[in-house]
Design a protein around this motif. Structure first.
Motif, mmCIF file in Angstrom:
data_model
loop_
_atom_site.group_PDB
_atom_site.id
_atom_site.type_symbol
_atom_site.label_atom_id
_atom_site.label_comp_id
_atom_site.label_asym_id
_atom_site.label_seq_id
_atom_site.Cartn_x
_atom_site.Cartn_y
_atom_site.Cartn_z
ATOM 1 N N GLU A 254 -7.393 46.489 5.280
ATOM 2 C CA GLU A 254 -7.602 47.680 5.759
ATOM 3 C C GLU A 254 -7.907 48.737 4.949
ATOM 4 O O GLU A 254 -7.075 48.960 3.956
ATOM 5 N N PRO A 255 -8.655 49.691 5.067
ATOM 6 C CA PRO A 255 -8.806 50.709 3.837
ATOM 7 C C PRO A 255 -7.585 51.632 3.675
ATOM 8 O O PRO A 255 -7.405 52.249 2.767
ATOM 9 N N GLY A 268 -9.802 57.437 -5.669
ATOM 10 C CA GLY A 268 -11.045 56.483 -6.072
ATOM 11 C C GLY A 268 -10.597 55.132 -6.119
ATOM 12 O O GLY A 268 -11.665 54.332 -6.363
ATOM 13 N N TYR A 269 -9.558 54.730 -5.480
ATOM 14 C CA TYR A 269 -9.334 53.109 -5.355
ATOM 15 C C TYR A 269 -10.384 52.567 -4.454
ATOM 16 O O TYR A 269 -10.891 51.369 -4.829
ATOM 17 N N LEU A 270 -10.685 52.977 -2.965
ATOM 18 C CA LEU A 270 -11.673 52.293 -2.466
ATOM 19 C C LEU A 270 -12.919 51.968 -2.901
ATOM 20 O O LEU A 270 -13.688 51.052 -2.861
ATOM 21 N N ASP A 287 -11.106 46.408 7.869
ATOM 22 C CA ASP A 287 -10.350 45.967 9.198
ATOM 23 C C ASP A 287 -10.075 47.293 9.990
ATOM 24 O O ASP A 287 -8.950 47.883 9.350
ATOM 25 N N GLU A 288 -10.522 47.931 10.545
ATOM 26 C CA GLU A 288 -10.405 49.381 11.326
ATOM 27 C C GLU A 288 -9.757 49.099 12.715
ATOM 28 O O GLU A 288 -10.135 49.856 13.563
ATOM 29 N N VAL A 289 -9.127 47.953 12.907
ATOM 30 C CA VAL A 289 -8.374 47.753 14.250
ATOM 31 C C VAL A 289 -7.508 48.834 14.678
ATOM 32 O O VAL A 289 -7.511 49.509 15.777
ATOM 33 N N LYS A 290 -6.788 49.190 13.485
ATOM 34 C CA LYS A 290 -5.604 50.099 13.674
ATOM 35 C C LYS A 290 -6.027 51.593 13.497
ATOM 36 O O LYS A 290 -5.745 52.573 13.799
ATOM 37 N N GLY A 299 -14.229 57.034 12.258
ATOM 38 C CA GLY A 299 -13.684 56.075 11.748
ATOM 39 C C GLY A 299 -13.066 56.306 10.303
ATOM 40 O O GLY A 299 -13.471 57.357 9.653
ATOM 41 N N ALA A 300 -12.235 55.457 9.846
ATOM 42 C CA ALA A 300 -11.876 55.617 8.345
ATOM 43 C C ALA A 300 -12.909 55.448 7.174
ATOM 44 O O ALA A 300 -12.676 55.944 6.266
#
Length: 475
Positions: A254-255, A268-270, A287-290, A299-300
């Motif tokens: 998950e992002p 900067g992590y992602l 996973d952008e389900v949530k 979206g994220a």
């Protein structure tokens, strides 16, 4: 026990969080009186059972046919969950006749609100022409083109649940890379597929060193090779790639973690995770389900500025109907075209959920989502003032239309930080709301969701019950 009136300065040495996310940590806090928390919690459970006798009776009946008395295990809590008979907009009615403000909203599945009129009209019209064709239909193509544009995907396929979407995304990553091993985040939840069941809220006693977690696999699961890494830990991720990079198909994550409250990425992590995947020939799967539309109109991944190779979507895209999707770059999705990763499903793209998907695309405008996020941020800021005024050992976190009060005086940046939060007061905070007609998801990682149906008055109810809780804790 430390004197609860003595303020404890909060350290300020943690890394900055991603600027596209929200987190406010107070400058100082004071410990809570544990005896006071325990006393309040006992009183609130007594109040709960007095207020909800019909829910208790329903639970006794449901135990005869449903394990734990619920259709899905996360719905269960002791002594029994509240049973709901109807919903409208942002409100529920339970079997005891109580009106309950829904701030759980199906973890995002009800982003449009209960019985959203646009969704209901679209689905009702679809009912006139057929519920299931099991052949191609312009309705599925229309919905796919809309999501293709909105989420920046070259191609996508529909499914029926978040578990299906994440399962097929992972299978696609393995087929594309011709590798089997994966790296996932410790504590992360991605549905019921075996490979993604590793280290989902594992026992710390089994999980090994904090800096190098040991994968914890449930007995009933056949997971394959899964490496586990702490969230926000680039050093450990680099070590795993150095040791196993030629075997790793993807980093699956998950992002923004939303299974343990809300845990946001460091600045900067992602982007660094994306670069590591590229350097090692591995895919990045979000996973952008949530998250999905709860993170913003696109979206994220687009909000955070990091593009994955594959993304899994569900919940918020379906308007309350069971809909999921996975998609990504044309090169990766070619695995379906050439049958390296066969994808089937009788109900995929059925006309009822496609009608709902199109309706959601129409109503989830930039303006509508921005208005809901403004309500969320407003509530978070009011709660910040309550936390500061009462020196509570807590802080607020938010992402898009979701928010949370995390019961820790310092940021939660990974699963082990989450395990150090105060679960006793977290339970009290959740139950305090339930007893005052405010429902957030059951569990000890409370998070709320502001739907398109919520109003400023609704969010004021959440803020005021939190204000009452703060006063009770400091009484």
């Amino acid at each position: 026990m430390t004197d609860a009136t003595t303020a404890v300065p909060t350290p300020v040495t943690w890394p900055a969080h991603d600027p596209a996310t929200y987190r406010v940590v107070p400058e100082s806090s004071a410990p809570l009186d544990e005896a006071r928390v325990a006393s309040l919690l006992a009183a609130e459970w007594e109040r709960f059972e007095k207020q909800t006798p019909e829910s208790g009776a329903h639970h006794s009946r449901a135990l005869g046919s449903l394990p734990l008395g619920v259709p899905s295990s996360f719905q269960h809590w002791d002594p029994y969950p509240v049973a709901i008979t109807s919903a409208q907009g942002a409100w529920l009615t339970d079997v005891d006749g109580r009106r309950v403000l829904d701030l759980s909203m199906g973890f995002g599945a009800m982003l449009a609100g209960h019985l959203n009129p646009t969704v209901i009209a679209a689905v009702s019209k679809a009912l006139e022409t057929g519920t299931l064709f099991v052949t191609p239909s312009p309705s599925a193509t229309d919905a796919a083109e809309r999501f293709q544009r909105r989420f920046g995907l070259d191609q996508l396929r529909f499914a029926n649940s978040g578990t299906e979407a994440t399962m097929y995304a992972l299978r696609t990553a393995r087929a594309f890379t011709n590798r089997k091993a994966i790296i996932k985040i410790e504590g992360g939840y991605h549905g019921g597929y075996d490979a993604l069941q590793v280290s989902v809220k594992p026992s710390v006693a089994e999980a090994g060193p904090e800096e190098a977690p040991t994968p914890v696999t449930p007995f009933e699961v056949e997971a394959g090779t899964v490496h586990v890494v702490p969230y926000n830990d680039l050093d450990r991720l680099g070590q795993l790639f150095a040791e196993h990079g030629s075997e790793v198909a993807c980093v699956f994550m998950e992002p923004v973690l939303e299974n343990i409250g809300i845990v946001v990425p460091d600045a900067g992590y992602l982007a660094a995770v994306r670069a590591m995947c590229d350097a090692n020939g591995a895919l990045l799967v979000f996973d952008e389900v949530k998250t999905g539309l709860t993170a913003g109109p696109q979206g994220a991944s687009q909000r955070l500025g990091v593009k994955p190779d594959l993304v899994a979507l569900a919940k918020s895209i379906g308007g309350g109907l069971p809909l999921a999707a996975f998609g990504g770059t044309a090169e990766v999705m070619a695995c379906i075209t050439d049958q390296r990763m066969p994808h089937f499903g009788t109900y995929n793209g059925n006309p009822l959920v496609m009608a709902a998907a199109v309706a959601v695309d129409e109503i989830a405008t930039d303006e509508a989502l921005a208005a809901a996020e403004t309500l969320n941020v407003g509530a978070l800021e009011q709660m910040n003032a309550i936390i500061a005024a009462n020196q509570l050992p807590a802080h607020t976190v938010g992402f898009g239309v979701k928010g949370a009060v995390t019961w820790a005086p310092t940021p939660v940046r990974n699963y082990r930080d989450y395990k150090r939060t105060d679960f006793g007061v977290a339970e009290l905070s959740w139950l305090w709301g339930v007893n005052r007609g405010v429902l957030t998801p059951p569990g000890l990682d409370e998070q709320w969701l502001v739907s398109l149906a919520h109003t400023a008055d609704d969010m004021g109810i959440l803020v005021e019950e939190f204000r009452e809780l703060a006063a009770a804790l400091r009484a």
